[in-house]
Design a protein around this motif. Sequence first.
Motif, mmCIF file in Angstrom:
data_model
loop_
_atom_site.group_PDB
_atom_site.id
_atom_site.type_symbol
_atom_site.label_atom_id
_atom_site.label_comp_id
_atom_site.label_asym_id
_atom_site.label_seq_id
_atom_site.Cartn_x
_atom_site.Cartn_y
_atom_site.Cartn_z
ATOM 1 N N UNK A 1 0.839 -1.193 0.000
ATOM 2 C CA UNK A 1 0.000 0.000 0.000
ATOM 3 C C UNK A 1 0.875 1.245 0.000
ATOM 4 N N UNK A 2 0.295 2.320 -0.520
ATOM 5 C CA UNK A 2 0.964 3.605 -0.545
ATOM 6 C C UNK A 2 0.517 4.431 0.651
ATOM 7 N N UNK A 3 1.463 5.134 1.246
ATOM 8 C CA UNK A 3 1.131 6.048 2.332
ATOM 9 C C UNK A 3 1.434 7.477 1.898
ATOM 10 N N UNK A 4 0.833 8.412 2.599
ATOM 11 C CA UNK A 4 1.111 9.825 2.348
ATOM 12 C C UNK A 4 1.197 10.530 3.689
ATOM 13 N N UNK A 5 1.855 11.682 3.678
ATOM 14 C CA UNK A 5 1.981 12.457 4.897
ATOM 15 C C UNK A 5 2.142 13.921 4.516
ATOM 16 N N UNK A 6 1.429 14.764 5.230
ATOM 17 C CA UNK A 6 1.553 16.202 4.983
ATOM 18 C C UNK A 6 2.957 16.664 5.379
ATOM 19 N N UNK A 7 3.469 17.644 4.642
ATOM 20 C CA UNK A 7 4.799 18.173 4.946
ATOM 21 C C UNK A 7 4.769 19.695 4.982
ATOM 22 N N UNK A 8 5.723 20.235 5.662
ATOM 23 C CA UNK A 8 5.926 21.668 5.748
ATOM 24 C C UNK A 8 7.239 21.981 5.046
ATOM 25 N N UNK A 9 7.224 22.935 4.164
ATOM 26 C CA UNK A 9 8.429 23.294 3.399
ATOM 27 C C UNK A 9 9.004 22.091 2.653
ATOM 28 N N UNK A 10 8.165 21.302 2.101
ATOM 29 C CA UNK A 10 8.463 20.159 1.243
ATOM 30 C C UNK A 10 9.088 18.969 1.963
ATOM 31 N N UNK A 11 9.838 19.143 3.015
ATOM 32 C CA UNK A 11 10.543 17.996 3.583
ATOM 33 C C UNK A 11 10.342 17.777 5.083
ATOM 34 N N UNK A 12 9.634 18.637 5.774
ATOM 35 C CA UNK A 12 9.408 18.462 7.209
ATOM 36 C C UNK A 12 8.040 17.816 7.405
ATOM 37 N N UNK A 13 8.015 16.544 7.812
ATOM 38 C CA UNK A 13 6.726 15.856 7.976
ATOM 39 C C UNK A 13 5.935 16.422 9.152
ATOM 40 N N UNK A 14 4.644 16.609 8.926
ATOM 41 C CA UNK A 14 3.747 17.028 10.008
ATOM 42 C C UNK A 14 2.524 16.110 9.983
ATOM 43 N N UNK A 15 2.040 15.779 11.141
ATOM 44 C CA UNK A 15 0.877 14.904 11.224
ATOM 45 C C UNK A 15 1.243 13.447 11.018
ATOM 46 N N UNK A 16 0.244 12.614 11.125
ATOM 47 C CA UNK A 16 0.432 11.169 10.984
ATOM 48 C C UNK A 16 0.371 10.751 9.519
ATOM 49 N N UNK A 17 0.999 9.623 9.218
ATOM 50 C CA UNK A 17 0.893 9.047 7.874
ATOM 51 C C UNK A 17 -0.527 8.548 7.659
ATOM 52 N N UNK A 18 -0.930 8.518 6.398
ATOM 53 C CA UNK A 18 -2.260 8.066 6.033
ATOM 54 C C UNK A 18 -2.136 7.162 4.810
ATOM 55 N N UNK A 19 -3.131 6.342 4.575
ATOM 56 C CA UNK A 19 -3.176 5.486 3.383
ATOM 57 C C UNK A 19 -4.570 5.604 2.773
ATOM 58 N N UNK A 20 -4.623 6.015 1.523
ATOM 59 C CA UNK A 20 -5.912 6.200 0.849
ATOM 60 C C UNK A 20 -6.684 4.888 0.733
ATOM 61 N N UNK A 21 -5.984 3.758 0.732
ATOM 62 C CA UNK A 21 -6.650 2.470 0.593
ATOM 63 C C UNK A 21 -7.208 1.912 1.883
#
Length: 125
Positions: free
Chosen positions: A89-109
């Motif tokens: 599965x693919x995960x995604x995560x919001x980022x700040x300034x392209x490379x600083x992860x913020x929030x929890x990872x999520x999976x659309x599936x």
Amino acid sequence: MAAIDDKIQATKFVISTNKSFEEIRALGLSAAAAASGSITKVHETDVTTNELIQYNIKRLGMVEVLNFGLLFTQSSDGENSLILVPGNYLTSQATLLVFIPIGAKDAAGYPPLKKLSDHIQAALS
């Protein structure tokens, strides 16, 4: 809140049933239809007769975000087993300034997989 990996693994189940492979396949198709939404769709991709049904979840009809399978095993006494096995599965995560992860990872599936898993478990229990 549990990590997305734990949530996806929690959709896995092992159920004993007296249903046949074809009944399980029909149940899987109805569960896939119920779990599909306007953006994500659940598709049956491959069937190995009397053994394995493979599915994928696609976002916007193009990007495969998750795949999984239903493994069916027959026993001589009529009690068969059905196992849902999550795959890649693919995960995604919001980022700040392209490379600083913020929030929890999520999976659309995850939401359609959870809905499908719950649907099948409810139908077999």
